[in-house]
Design an enzyme around this catalytic site. Sequence first.
Site, PDB file in Angstrom:
ATOM      1  N   LEU A   1       0.827  -1.248  -0.092  1.00 13.37           N
ATOM      2  CA  LEU A   1      -0.133  -0.220  -0.145  1.00 13.37           C
ATOM      3  C   LEU A   1       0.763   1.383   0.375  1.00 13.37           C
ATOM      4  O   LEU A   1       1.813   2.049   0.658  1.00 13.37           O
ATOM      5  CB  LEU A   1      -0.764   0.025   1.014  1.00 13.37           C
ATOM      6  CG  LEU A   1      -1.974  -0.527   0.904  1.00 13.37           C
ATOM      7  CD1 LEU A   1      -3.076   0.334   2.797  1.00 13.37           C
ATOM      8  CD2 LEU A   1      -2.871   0.097  -0.261  1.00 13.37           C
ATOM      9  N   SER A   2       1.000   2.024  -0.967  1.00 13.10           N
ATOM     10  CA  SER A   2       1.940   3.059  -1.073  1.00 13.10           C
ATOM     11  C   SER A   2       0.886   4.776  -1.126  1.00 13.10           C
ATOM     12  O   SER A   2       1.736   5.322  -0.772  1.00 13.10           O
ATOM     13  CB  SER A   2       2.016   3.473  -2.922  1.00 13.10           C
ATOM     14  OG  SER A   2       1.233   3.883  -2.917  1.00 13.10           O
TER      15      SER A   2
ATOM     16  N   ASP B   1      -3.964   4.141  -7.101  1.00  8.57           N
ATOM     17  CA  ASP B   1      -3.956   2.470  -7.484  1.00  8.57           C
ATOM     18  C   ASP B   1      -3.611   1.622  -6.216  1.00  8.57           C
ATOM     19  O   ASP B   1      -4.782   0.049  -6.048  1.00  8.57           O
ATOM     20  CB  ASP B   1      -2.502   2.746  -8.261  1.00  8.57           C
ATOM     21  CG  ASP B   1      -2.683   3.900  -9.648  1.00  8.57           C
ATOM     22  OD1 ASP B   1      -3.967   3.921  -9.723  1.00  8.57           O
ATOM     23  OD2 ASP B   1      -2.344   4.602 -10.455  1.00  8.57           O
ATOM     24  N   SER B   2      -2.534   1.346  -5.191  1.00  7.41           N
ATOM     25  CA  SER B   2      -2.714   0.303  -4.660  1.00  7.41           C
ATOM     26  C   SER B   2      -4.165   0.122  -3.619  1.00  7.41           C
ATOM     27  O   SER B   2      -4.467  -0.901  -2.965  1.00  7.41           O
ATOM     28  CB  SER B   2      -1.032   0.450  -3.856  1.00  7.41           C
ATOM     29  OG  SER B   2      -1.305   1.792  -3.162  1.00  7.41           O
TER      30      SER B   2
ATOM     31  N   CYS C   1      14.570  -0.705  -8.871  1.00  9.18           N
ATOM     32  CA  CYS C   1      13.502  -0.350  -7.214  1.00  9.18           C
ATOM     33  C   CYS C   1      12.927  -2.015  -7.994  1.00  9.18           C
ATOM     34  O   CYS C   1      12.280  -2.189  -6.270  1.00  9.18           O
ATOM     35  CB  CYS C   1      13.150   0.938  -7.493  1.00  9.18           C
ATOM     36  SG  CYS C   1      11.562   0.693  -6.251  1.00  9.18           S
TER      37      CYS C   1
ATOM     38  N   GLY D   1      -0.113  -1.611  -6.879  1.00  2.00           N
ATOM     39  CA  GLY D   1      -0.616  -1.787  -8.071  1.00  2.00           C
ATOM     40  C   GLY D   1      -0.228  -0.838  -9.433  1.00  2.00           C
ATOM     41  O   GLY D   1      -0.775   0.137  -9.703  1.00  2.00           O
TER      42      GLY D   1
ATOM     43  N   CYS E   1      10.476   6.787  -7.967  1.00  2.00           N
ATOM     44  CA  CYS E   1       9.719   6.242  -6.773  1.00  2.00           C
ATOM     45  C   CYS E   1      10.856   6.477  -5.323  1.00  2.00           C
ATOM     46  O   CYS E   1      11.697   5.809  -5.396  1.00  2.00           O
ATOM     47  CB  CYS E   1       9.825   4.913  -7.219  1.00  2.00           C
ATOM     48  SG  CYS E   1       8.091   3.708  -6.604  1.00  2.00           S
TER      49      CYS E   1
END
Length: 393
Positions: A10-11, A15-16, A102, A126, A202
């Site tokens: 979960l960012s 999306d996630s 990454c 995501g 990122c």
Amino acid sequence: MLMKRVVVGLSGGVDSSVAAYLLKQQGYDVIAVFMINWHDKTGTLEGDCPWRDDLVFAQLVAKKLDIPFHSADLSKVYKKRVVDYMFHEYEMGRTPNPDVLCNREIKFDEFFKVAEKYKADFVATGHYCRKETLEKDGETFYRLLAGLDPNKEQSYFLCQLNQEQLSKILFPIGDLPKERVREIASEQNLPTADKKDSQGICFIGKVDLPTFLQQRLETKKGDVIEIPRRFQGYLDFNPDRDNPIYLSQPWQYQPEDGILIGTHNGAHFYTIGQRKGLNIGGKKEPLFIIGTDTLRNIIYTGEGKSHPGLYRKGLSINAPAMHWVRPDLQLKQGESKRFSFRIRYRQPLQKGTLHAMKEASYIVFDKVQRGITPGQFAAWYEGDEVIGSGVIE
RNA sequence: GAAUCAGUAGCUCAGUUGGUAGAGCACAUCCCUUUUAAGGAUGGGGUCCUCGGUUCGAGACCGAGCUGAUUCA
């Protein structure tokens, strides 16, 4: 039957969030983990601690979905395997793609260890990508496919993944358009529904690259040379010669091939195809960087977007840098095959031929390509499937 | 030393028969974009070398000077 367990990264973005929601809907036992991979803010353009906001959003989403939430600090490994690599590449005069690394090293490697800790069967993100399984001669292969939303499609960033990694990954939103993802988020009242898409490197975020690089790379003045359009090397080049090695050679310049038009602060701060940041005006058309020589600290430029130095017919990838997402499709030495290629994110696929040879492989494009840059990844596709990739030499 | 030409935004230059200045490049900001770039949009900027003169009014005309380039001695 036991529920399969998934750890979703979960960012703190939409999306996630939607990925986590969908997994839950599909009946998975979902655990959310937030990665903290970067603390330093030097050179960052977004100011104070952007990830703290993201953490809060991720927590809120997990709460809303009623799933367990954890965070994992992978910053040590991130620094070692992504940031150090990045600085090293720039130092060598190349232009790296930290986000590809990454994914290969952090999200789908180090993060797997976190998932193991929680006894997860899968890891999900995501990303706008799809995965399919394929049975072939009694063996199972995983296919990495482009996301269906042509605008958000992110398979390029995953072009360095291998079969083992793919076997454990789920991409819940890969077959949805971004619009639909936002829609689901707001239908479910997810707090991230209207959150702006993140950009930049990122985990590090948007940076002013020269400033960022100056943390570890010295500034030193050097010459900017302008190469004329009628440079002999261009005139001598024969694009019809049937020799991939010849066609993949980069342009080679000497200071005497052009004229001195200014100075720069360090060749390793610049990249091929770059227009901004040279601070040299007085030209009819913009100047573009067509070559950098970090050993002699020289930058070569050409005037106008159609300057021949900006374009090349092919590129090479050293044998050790060759990676096959689908090892069963790997070319043998001496073989050639047609593929579609992409040499940077969001570039439309370009047709060409991959030639596998002993010491290196060569990509010869049907049409000349602009801004082929050493250090970036070339990825090759068959239809919408990523077959392999490698670092441009 | 003389002659000719030039001296306008950071740079390269355009400015019609005199009515207080423009273009490209550069630069900045924003948009686009999970890399580097590119691309799109918007914008900031000028004692028009200096000093006199002509004129209602001069970047533009005249004179002197300064600076640079070229040519001739």
